[in-house]
Design an enzyme around this catalytic site. Structure first.
Site, PDB file in Angstrom:
ATOM      1  N   ALA A 258       0.798  -1.232   0.000  1.00 41.86           N
ATOM      2  CA  ALA A 258       0.000   0.000   0.000  1.00 41.86           C
ATOM      3  C   ALA A 258       0.832   1.284   0.000  1.00 41.86           C
ATOM      4  CB  ALA A 258      -0.941  -0.001   1.201  1.00 41.86           C
TER       5      ALA A 258
ATOM      6  N   CYS B   4      29.191   3.793  -0.764  1.00 41.08           N
ATOM      7  CA  CYS B   4      30.619   3.653  -0.501  1.00 41.08           C
ATOM      8  C   CYS B   4      30.845   3.143   0.915  1.00 41.08           C
ATOM      9  CB  CYS B   4      31.263   5.012  -0.668  1.00 41.08           C
ATOM     10  SG  CYS B   4      32.969   5.046  -0.177  1.00 41.08           S
TER      11      CYS B   4
END
Lengths: 64, 382
Positions: free
Chosen positions: B206, B327
């Site tokens: 939803a 990273c």
């Protein structure tokens, strides 16, 4: 490694250097202090301090 | 603030919220109880199931309420009765959401399922012929009698590619296998009719279509094993008192999005074009990933950029987007989808996903593009 702010000459902390690397580039050699970085990015120092805490929580080694 | 991460979650529709409110405060009766006070929630539950079924061309009996997309995917893969024997095959793709990939891995580890992965092409598309060849190979081999489940997502969450689901489902059916699709990014955003698609099972959530969080559904024409034992809710397959407010909110949000689906698609496509046009006019070197896109899902890979840096810098400008590469301070971890499409490393590391929604505006699209251009030009000039 340069340990003074490229703009105001303030002594840089490890966290601030990490922040420069994280938010600009890992390859840069000259860094800004957190106040000058906030000016550059047009954000608040608080915003950057929150970022530092987030990066630490993620375990980013730039901030260890 | 500019919110452009609608593939992650969407803002709750205000009309859906209004419909939810009475079931939080006044009409809090347990829908399973026989007394008068439960009549309104019970009726609301029945109506919501019907509304949701109507939105996807299903029968109300084929809708099972869950906590969201991940639960629906887990249920479809792990608790599908036709194929719940120890010896079985699961065919999926290498660009699925982790809710599917990890469910499949779990079935392999704990239930000895044999798993086959279809590889996407450079645009994130699964070739139906690859599925046909694999099913043919399985039919010819010793595993002929193993029940087979095929699970391929309808829209890729990272790059927005819409898969040829009807074709994949048709091939699957010809080989007597069962087809499940994770349609979390599709339902409420592009027309989705389970009968036309020919799928046996479909997962939806939803909060991806402006409904509340913590609620979703699984469409299934196949038998399901119990997911939660206890009461009689969801035909006894998923026990636990129903969250009527959330279910009503989900139905209201889906109904509204489906009524406005063409209008929303046109609006989102328009602002997507505005954003891309501004970027194409800049001198930035970038690729847009995927093809046959879901409107608004824009995965961009910038040459020699750092996607994570870009995401954080946009965040400081109060612009919310996602990254396709994160990273760990030593190495950049590129997502499994970006890896699967074989993007060159120099682009892959500079990947972000902008996902626009019905509440975004042209002005916001331009502000996002300009912010990206400014950041990348500044970093590039250092």
């Amino acid at each position: 490694m340069e340990t003074l702010c490229k703009y105001c000459g303030k002594t840089l902390s490890k966290d601030w250097i990490g922040l420069n690397k994280k938010l600009i580039s890992k390859d840069i050699k000259k860094f800004a202090c957190i106040d000058c970085l906030a000016d550059d990015f047009d954000c608040t120092v608080d915003d950057l301090e929150i970022k530092i805490e987030e990066f630490k929580e993620e375990g980013c080694t730039l901030f260890l | 603030m500019i919110y452009a991460d609608n593939a992650a979650t969407t803002k709750l529709d205000i009309d859906a919220f209004e419909e939810m409110k009475p079931y939080m405060i006044e009409e809090y009766g347990n829908a399973s109880q026989p007394y008068f006070f439960s009549k309104t929630p019970k009726t609301a539950l029945r109506q919501a199931r019907k509304d949701i079924a109507d939105c996807i061309g299903a029968d109300p009996d084929e809708i099972y309420f869950t906590s969201g997309g991940s639960e629906s995917d887990n249920w479809a893969i792990k608790r599908q009765t036709t194929i719940s024997s120890d010896i079985r095959c699961i065919i999926t793709s290498n660009i699925e959401h982790h809710a599917v990939l990890r469910s499949v891995e779990s079935e392999k580890k704990y239930n000895h399922a044999r798993v086959f992965y279809l590889s996407s092409n450079e645009n994130g598309l699964i070739n139906p012929e690859d599925l046909r060849n694999l099913l043919e190979h399985l039919r010819e081999g010793v595993s002929f009698r193993e029940p087979v489940l095929v699970s391929v997502m309808m829209v890729n969450n990272e790059i927005g590619t819409i898969q040829p689901i009807a074709e994949l489902a048709e091939i699957t059916k010809k080989y007597g296998a069962i087809f499940h699709t994770d349609a979390v990014q599709a339902v409420g955003h592009i027309p989705t009719d389970v009968k036309r698609l020919g799928v046996s099972m479909l997962s939806a959530s939803a909060h991806k279509f402006n409904g509340p969080k913590g609620i979703g559904f699984l469409y299934s024409v196949e038998g399901l094993d119990n997911l939660i034992d206890g009461g009689k809710q969801e035909k006894g397959h998923r026990a636990g008192t129903e969250n009527i407010a959330a279910i009503v909110g989900m139905a209201a949000a889906l109904k509204k999005n489906c009524i406005q689906i063409e209008k929303n698609m046109r609006h989102i496509k328009n602002i997507e074009n505005v954003l891309l046009d501004r970027l194409y006019r800049s001198s930035l070197d970038f690729k847009r990933n995927g093809t046959n896109h879901l409107p608004g899902n824009i995965s961009l890979s910038f040459l020699d950029a750092d996607g994570e840096m870009l995401m954080h810098r946009l965040d400081l400008k109060r612009i919310c987007v996602s990254t396709g590469a994160a990273c760990d301070s030593v190495n950049t971890q590129v997502s499994h989808v970006i890896k699967a499409i074989g993007l060159p490393d120099r682009y892959a590391k500079g990947t972000i996903r902008i996902s626009l929604g019905k509440n975004n505006t042209e002005e916001e699209a331009l502000m996002i593009a300009d912010a990206i251009i400014d950041i990348l030009k500044e970093v590039g000039s250092l």
